[in-house]
Design an enzyme around this catalytic site. Structure first.
Site, PDB file in Angstrom:
ATOM      1  N   GLU A 135      75.143  35.836  76.970  1.00 41.98           N
ATOM      2  CA  GLU A 135      75.245  34.730  76.934  1.00 41.98           C
ATOM      3  C   GLU A 135      73.720  34.898  77.136  1.00 41.98           C
ATOM      4  O   GLU A 135      72.110  34.481  76.499  1.00 41.98           O
ATOM      5  CB  GLU A 135      75.664  33.814  77.963  1.00 41.98           C
ATOM      6  CG  GLU A 135      76.742  33.794  77.508  1.00 41.98           C
ATOM      7  CD  GLU A 135      78.014  34.132  78.179  1.00 41.98           C
ATOM      8  OE1 GLU A 135      77.881  35.592  78.944  1.00 41.98           O
ATOM      9  OE2 GLU A 135      79.186  33.826  77.530  1.00 41.98           O
ATOM     10  N   GLU A 187      85.497  35.247  80.105  1.00 43.57           N
ATOM     11  CA  GLU A 187      85.361  34.293  80.944  1.00 43.57           C
ATOM     12  C   GLU A 187      86.996  33.762  80.801  1.00 43.57           C
ATOM     13  O   GLU A 187      87.632  33.366  81.742  1.00 43.57           O
ATOM     14  CB  GLU A 187      84.520  33.455  81.321  1.00 43.57           C
ATOM     15  CG  GLU A 187      83.661  33.749  81.216  1.00 43.57           C
ATOM     16  CD  GLU A 187      82.357  32.928  80.739  1.00 43.57           C
ATOM     17  OE1 GLU A 187      82.787  31.955  79.538  1.00 43.57           O
ATOM     18  OE2 GLU A 187      80.950  32.174  82.138  1.00 43.57           O
ATOM     19  N   ALA A 226      83.085  31.643  73.930  1.00 46.93           N
ATOM     20  CA  ALA A 226      82.472  30.385  72.898  1.00 46.93           C
ATOM     21  C   ALA A 226      81.955  30.500  71.444  1.00 46.93           C
ATOM     22  O   ALA A 226      81.699  30.994  71.101  1.00 46.93           O
ATOM     23  CB  ALA A 226      81.516  29.434  73.511  1.00 46.93           C
ATOM     24  N   GLY A 249      82.888  33.832  76.902  1.00 49.81           N
ATOM     25  CA  GLY A 249      84.065  33.088  76.330  1.00 49.81           C
ATOM     26  C   GLY A 249      85.175  33.354  76.904  1.00 49.81           C
ATOM     27  O   GLY A 249      86.783  32.979  77.713  1.00 49.81           O
TER      28      GLY A 249
HETATM   29  N1  COA Z   1      81.000  32.293  68.334  1.00 49.15           N
HETATM   30  C1  COA Z   1      81.359  32.282  66.675  1.00 49.15           C
HETATM   31  N2  COA Z   1      81.880  32.904  65.551  1.00 49.15           N
HETATM   32  C2  COA Z   1      81.546  33.846  65.985  1.00 49.15           C
HETATM   33  C3  COA Z   1      81.462  34.928  67.391  1.00 49.15           C
HETATM   34  C4  COA Z   1      81.672  33.277  67.892  1.00 49.15           C
HETATM   35  N3  COA Z   1      81.374  33.713  69.342  1.00 49.15           N
HETATM   36  N4  COA Z   1      81.750  35.610  67.180  1.00 49.15           N
HETATM   37  C5  COA Z   1      82.381  35.950  65.918  1.00 49.15           C
HETATM   38  N5  COA Z   1      82.248  35.335  64.551  1.00 49.15           N
HETATM   39  C6  COA Z   1      82.344  35.115  64.056  1.00 49.15           C
HETATM   40  C7  COA Z   1      81.030  35.715  62.727  1.00 49.15           C
HETATM   41  O1  COA Z   1      80.108  35.145  62.838  1.00 49.15           O
HETATM   42  C8  COA Z   1      81.967  36.082  61.870  1.00 49.15           C
HETATM   43  O2  COA Z   1      82.365  34.659  60.877  1.00 49.15           O
HETATM   44  P1  COA Z   1      81.846  35.398  59.172  1.00 49.15           P
HETATM   45  O3  COA Z   1      82.938  36.242  58.720  1.00 49.15           O
HETATM   46  O4  COA Z   1      82.659  34.060  59.237  1.00 49.15           O
HETATM   47  O5  COA Z   1      80.650  35.631  58.566  1.00 49.15           O
HETATM   48  C9  COA Z   1      83.167  36.545  62.567  1.00 49.15           C
HETATM   49  O6  COA Z   1      83.746  36.206  62.955  1.00 49.15           O
HETATM   50  C10 COA Z   1      83.541  38.074  62.409  1.00 49.15           C
HETATM   51  O7  COA Z   1      82.348  38.735  63.507  1.00 49.15           O
HETATM   52  P2  COA Z   1      80.992  40.127  63.097  1.00 49.15           P
HETATM   53  O8  COA Z   1      79.948  39.965  63.418  1.00 49.15           O
HETATM   54  O9  COA Z   1      81.149  39.897  62.019  1.00 49.15           O
HETATM   55  O10 COA Z   1      81.962  41.417  63.881  1.00 49.15           O
HETATM   56  P3  COA Z   1      81.022  42.125  64.041  1.00 49.15           P
HETATM   57  O11 COA Z   1      82.629  43.217  64.242  1.00 49.15           O
HETATM   58  O12 COA Z   1      80.059  42.851  63.158  1.00 49.15           O
HETATM   59  O13 COA Z   1      80.502  41.953  65.464  1.00 49.15           O
HETATM   60  C11 COA Z   1      80.768  41.092  67.723  1.00 49.15           C
HETATM   61  C12 COA Z   1      81.622  42.145  66.684  1.00 49.15           C
HETATM   62  C13 COA Z   1      82.047  40.426  68.818  1.00 49.15           C
HETATM   63  C14 COA Z   1      79.788  42.722  67.964  1.00 49.15           C
HETATM   64  C15 COA Z   1      79.779  39.730  67.139  1.00 49.15           C
HETATM   65  O14 COA Z   1      80.784  39.020  66.074  1.00 49.15           O
HETATM   66  C16 COA Z   1      79.368  38.812  68.641  1.00 49.15           C
HETATM   67  O15 COA Z   1      78.217  40.019  69.096  1.00 49.15           O
HETATM   68  N6  COA Z   1      80.166  37.810  68.932  1.00 49.15           N
HETATM   69  C17 COA Z   1      79.682  36.827  69.802  1.00 49.15           C
HETATM   70  C18 COA Z   1      80.275  38.091  70.659  1.00 49.15           C
HETATM   71  C19 COA Z   1      78.871  36.023  72.015  1.00 49.15           C
HETATM   72  O16 COA Z   1      77.737  36.769  72.327  1.00 49.15           O
HETATM   73  N7  COA Z   1      79.357  36.020  72.233  1.00 49.15           N
HETATM   74  C20 COA Z   1      79.081  35.148  73.424  1.00 49.15           C
HETATM   75  C21 COA Z   1      78.838  33.508  73.214  1.00 49.15           C
HETATM   76  S1  COA Z   1      78.655  32.409  74.072  1.00 49.15           S
END
Ligand code: COA
Length: 273
Positions: free
Chosen positions: A147, A127, A81, A124
């Site tokens: 989460e 999911e 999400a 999500g």
């Molecule tokens: N919601 C909003 N934005 C998200 C996102 C999410 N769930 N997951 C990634 N993004 C965005 C980042 O903020 C970033 O945006 P920006 O370039 O404008 O700063 C972009 O996507 C790339 O992500 P980034 O974190 O820079 O990539 P990474 O390779 O360093 O890490 C992940 C990848 C997947 C490990 C990391 O993005 C992450 O942990 N995301 C969240 C996952 C999560 O907790 N999901 C559950 C949500 S309930």
């Protein structure tokens, strides 16, 4: 999200298509925002109503070329999400959204659905894949329910669907640790049906979708409904449901067409009833 109809050669009745949905926010790793949910719900209504749609395939858009001097974004199905939409919200704000959400819309599609996962499928995103009937993943994919790291739990059906798919202990570990599950572990646990190379992912997924789309569209829906019964009904009721649906199929034209095609060694030309 973009929706594309891919026609299925040899489908009957003629005109069958695979509806391919591409989550299209690669700059945000295809994170699911309110627009994504709206688009998925609309596409789900159409997939149910349109007889030409035989199967749905859901994928994430591949990463864009990085801007000058910036590092490339990783491939993603959906990284969850959109967390930016959670900040400052209380339960009254999020309840309506979660009561009528995209995960249930996909789950309630009466036709077969396949998640084609390349890269991150987190929160999500996992999911969303779990809301599909079948998951095919590239070997560079990662699943997880992180989460807990946000002080939350999965809210798109993850606790329930994961538990039914891979069991209580493994679900507890994934949800409570919030850790990442690599594709090969996801395969071994049964989260994904198949793991293939990124190069083969699309062809393998579309081949399976085409195979499914060439069956009787009527019988396919019955099969999905009955197998779903195994998740929701006590065992003895599920057996009764299967028997009653099996017997009812003997009144369909497609059963007669299928049986005759076998006996005559010809292709079945389904009519969908
Ligand atoms: N919601 C909003 N934005 C998200 C996102 C999410 N769930 N997951 C990634 N993004 C965005 C980042 O903020 C970033 O945006 P920006 O370039 O404008 O700063 C972009 O996507 C790339 O992500 P980034 O974190 O820079 O990539 P990474 O390779 O360093 O890490 C992940 C990848 C997947 C490990 C990391 O993005 C992450 O942990 N995301 C969240 C996952 C999560 O907790 N999901 C559950 C949500 S309930």
């Amino acid at each position: 999200m973009t929706v594309e109809d891919v026609s299925v050669a040899g489908s009957s009745p003629e005109g069958g298509v695979i509806s391919v949905w591409t989550l299209n926010r690669p700059g945000k790793l295809n994170a699911l925002n309110a627009d994504s949910h709206r688009a998925i719900k609309e596409a789900s209504v159409r997939a149910n109503a349109d007889d030409s749609v035989r199967c749905v395939v859901i994928r994430g858009a591949p990463p864009l070329e990085p801007e000058e001097g910036k590092r490339p974004k990783p491939p993603a199905f959906a990284a969850g999400a959109d967390i930016s939409e959670f900040a400052g919200k209380d339960s009254d704000d999020v309840r309506p959204f979660f009561e009528n959400n995209a995960w249930e819309a996909i789950w309630n599609i009466s036709k077969p659905t396949i998640a084609m996962v390349d890269g991150f499928a987190l929160g999500g995103g996992t999911e969303l894949a779990l809301s599909c009937d079948i998951r095919i993943a590239s070997d560079r994919s990662t699943f997880g329910q992180p989460e807990i790291n946000l002080g939350l739990i999965p809210g798109g059906g993850g606790t329930q669907r994961l538990c039914r798919l891979i069991g209580y202990g493994r679900t507890m570990e994934i949800v409570l640790s919030g850790g990442m599950v690599k594709a090969e572990d996801a395969l071994q646990m049964g989260i994904v049906n198949r793991m293939v190379s990124p190069e083969d992912l699309e062809s393998e997924t579309m081949k399976l979708a085409e195979d499914i789309s060439r069956k009787s569209p009527y019988t396919t829906k019955v099969a999905k409904r009955v197998i779903r019964g195994a998740l929701e009904l006590p065992f003895s009721e599920g057996i009764l449901m299967e028997r009653s649906e099996f017997v009812a199929l003997f009144d369909t034209e497609d059963k007669e067409i299928g049986v005759r095609a076998f006996l005559e060694r010809s292709d079945a030309d389904w009519v969908g009833r």
